[in-house]
Design an enzyme around this catalytic site. Structure first.
Site, PDB file in Angstrom:
ATOM      1  N   HIS A   1      -5.886   7.251  -2.324  1.00  0.00           N
ATOM      2  CA  HIS A   1      -6.742   6.266  -2.209  1.00  0.00           C
ATOM      3  C   HIS A   1      -7.656   5.743  -3.276  1.00  0.00           C
ATOM      4  CE1 HIS A   1      -5.669   6.753   2.194  1.00  0.00           C
ATOM      5  NE2 HIS A   1      -4.718   5.651   1.770  1.00  0.00           N
TER       6      HIS A   1
ATOM      7  N   HIS B   1       1.538   4.665  -2.686  1.00  0.00           N
ATOM      8  CA  HIS B   1       1.643   6.239  -2.372  1.00  0.00           C
ATOM      9  C   HIS B   1       2.881   6.719  -2.801  1.00  0.00           C
ATOM     10  CE1 HIS B   1      -2.046   6.400  -0.392  1.00  0.00           C
ATOM     11  NE2 HIS B   1      -1.611   6.023   1.020  1.00  0.00           N
TER      12      HIS B   1
ATOM     13  N   HIS C   1       0.796  -1.187   0.086  1.00  0.00           N
ATOM     14  CA  HIS C   1       0.006   0.084   0.061  1.00  0.00           C
ATOM     15  C   HIS C   1       1.022   1.262  -0.003  1.00  0.00           C
ATOM     16  CE1 HIS C   1      -3.729   2.288   1.139  1.00  0.00           C
ATOM     17  NE2 HIS C   1      -2.600   3.125   1.642  1.00  0.00           N
ATOM     18  N   GLU C   2       1.680   1.305   0.958  1.00  0.00           N
ATOM     19  CA  GLU C   2       2.602   2.699   0.899  1.00  0.00           C
ATOM     20  C   GLU C   2       3.494   2.782  -0.282  1.00  0.00           C
ATOM     21  OE1 GLU C   2       2.427   4.724   3.070  1.00  0.00           O
ATOM     22  OE2 GLU C   2       0.727   3.484   4.211  1.00  0.00           O
TER      23      GLU C   2
HETATM   24  N1  TQI Z   1      -1.632   5.470   6.895  1.00  0.00           N
HETATM   25  C1  TQI Z   1      -2.226   6.313   6.015  1.00  0.00           C
HETATM   26  C2  TQI Z   1      -2.160   5.824   4.530  1.00  0.00           C
HETATM   27  O1  TQI Z   1      -1.064   5.353   4.212  1.00  0.00           O
HETATM   28  C3  TQI Z   1      -1.633   7.740   5.981  1.00  0.00           C
HETATM   29  C4  TQI Z   1      -2.784   8.559   5.130  1.00  0.00           C
HETATM   30  C5  TQI Z   1      -3.862   9.053   5.588  1.00  0.00           C
HETATM   31  C6  TQI Z   1      -2.459   8.907   3.774  1.00  0.00           C
HETATM   32  N2  TQI Z   1      -4.512   9.749   4.680  1.00  0.00           N
HETATM   33  C7  TQI Z   1      -3.716   9.590   3.490  1.00  0.00           C
HETATM   34  C8  TQI Z   1      -1.676   8.773   2.835  1.00  0.00           C
HETATM   35  C9  TQI Z   1      -3.908  10.230   2.274  1.00  0.00           C
HETATM   36  C10 TQI Z   1      -1.819   9.569   1.636  1.00  0.00           C
HETATM   37  C11 TQI Z   1      -3.022   9.954   1.457  1.00  0.00           C
HETATM   38  O2  TQI Z   1      -3.221   5.604   4.181  1.00  0.00           O
HETATM   39  S1  TQI Z   1      -2.420   4.356   7.817  1.00  0.00           S
HETATM   40  C12 TQI Z   1      -3.772   1.046   5.409  1.00  0.00           C
HETATM   41  C13 TQI Z   1      -5.137   0.594   5.310  1.00  0.00           C
HETATM   42  C14 TQI Z   1      -2.337   2.863   6.472  1.00  0.00           C
HETATM   43  C15 TQI Z   1      -3.719   2.315   6.398  1.00  0.00           C
HETATM   44  O3  TQI Z   1      -1.523   3.893   8.965  1.00  0.00           O
HETATM   45  O4  TQI Z   1      -3.762   4.704   8.011  1.00  0.00           O
HETATM   46  C16 TQI Z   1      -2.590   0.781   4.954  1.00  0.00           C
HETATM   47  C17 TQI Z   1      -1.509   2.400   6.057  1.00  0.00           C
HETATM   48  F1  TQI Z   1      -5.280   0.431   4.024  1.00  0.00           F
HETATM   49  F2  TQI Z   1      -4.934  -0.655   5.736  1.00  0.00           F
HETATM   50  F3  TQI Z   1      -5.975   0.878   6.067  1.00  0.00           F
HETATM   51  C18 TQI Z   1      -1.364   1.466   5.273  1.00  0.00           C
HETATM   52 CL1  TQI Z   1      -2.405  -0.547   4.078  1.00  0.00          CL
HETATM   53 ZN    ZN Z   2      -3.096   5.118   2.314  1.00  0.00          ZN
END
Ligand code: TQI
Ligand code: ZN
Ligand code: CA
Ligand code: ZN
Length: 173
Positions: free
Chosen positions: A140, A134, A130-131
């Site tokens: 998303h 980004h 996922h990261e």
């Molecule tokens: N971290 C968020 C994410 O990577 C950080 C974030 C929030 C973000 N809003 C954003 C990044 C908007 C980019 C654009 O999404 S998290 C998941 C999942 C997170 C969440 O820690 O919430 C994953 C990190 F999808 F599982 F909810 C990885 Cl896979």
């Molecule tokens: Zn994300």
């Protein structure tokens, strides 16, 4: 449906061979490093991009590190659950993971002897895939089984790119 960051940032076309490095102080095992290598591979299979590990943290395009709490980038981590990791859009390259999560690899905790509920287990490879999305410029997605969907049930593994992820990244590269 997939989305991009405002202004649709991406790595320049002249830079298809990206390097990554792990924060030396983290002292990660080969097992942990191989999770990231597999996660990068999933994206390189569907783009012209390649990813290779370099020993030089300073010069790497993508810098991976585990941090706990405040780590001086204005986005402190929050202990178990909540924020799991964050990555910055291109050409930022910072890829930070919350060192306080109960990370698992194929269901096995990274920290042996650290007992926790499976409800708080977080699959490292799922978060890495996922990261990296980004890091490449994907925002998303509204498609529930896509990698870029912004939620993941506790203890769940989701590592296969969906058609939506592939279509999104192929618009960029
Ligand atoms: N971290 C968020 C994410 O990577 C950080 C974030 C929030 C973000 N809003 C954003 C990044 C908007 C980019 C654009 O999404 S998290 C998941 C999942 C997170 C969440 O820690 O919430 C994953 C990190 F999808 F599982 F909810 C990885 Cl896979
Ligand atoms: Zn994300
Ligand atoms: Ca957290
Ligand atoms: Zn950070």
């Amino acid at each position: 449906h997939y989305s991009f960051f405002p202004g649709r940032p991406r790595w320049p076309a002249s830079k298809t061979d990206l390097t990554y490095a792990f924060l030396p102080q983290n002292g990660l095992t080969d097992n942990i490093k191989s999770v990231f290598s597999r996660a990068f591979e999933r994206w390189s299979e569907v783009t012209p991009l390649t990813f290779s590990e370099t020993a030089s943290f300073q010069s790497a395009d993508i810098k991976i590190g585990f941090f706990a709490g405040d780590h001086n980038d204005g986005e402190p981590f929050d202990g178990p659950m909540g924020t799991l990791a964050h990555a910055f859009s291109p050409p930022g390259g910072h890829f930070h993971l919350d060192g306080d999560e109960n990370w698992v690899i194929n269901g096995v905790p990274i920290d042996e002897g650290n007992f926790f509920s499976i409800l708080s287990a977080v699959d490292l490879e799922s978060v890495a895939v996922h990261e990296i999305g980004h890091l490449l410029g994907l925002g998303h997605s509204s498609v529930e089984d896509s990698i870029m969907y912004p939620s993941l049930a506790a203890g769940t593994r989701r590592v296969e790119l969906a058609n939506d992820d592939i279509q999104g990244v192929q618009v960029l590269y």
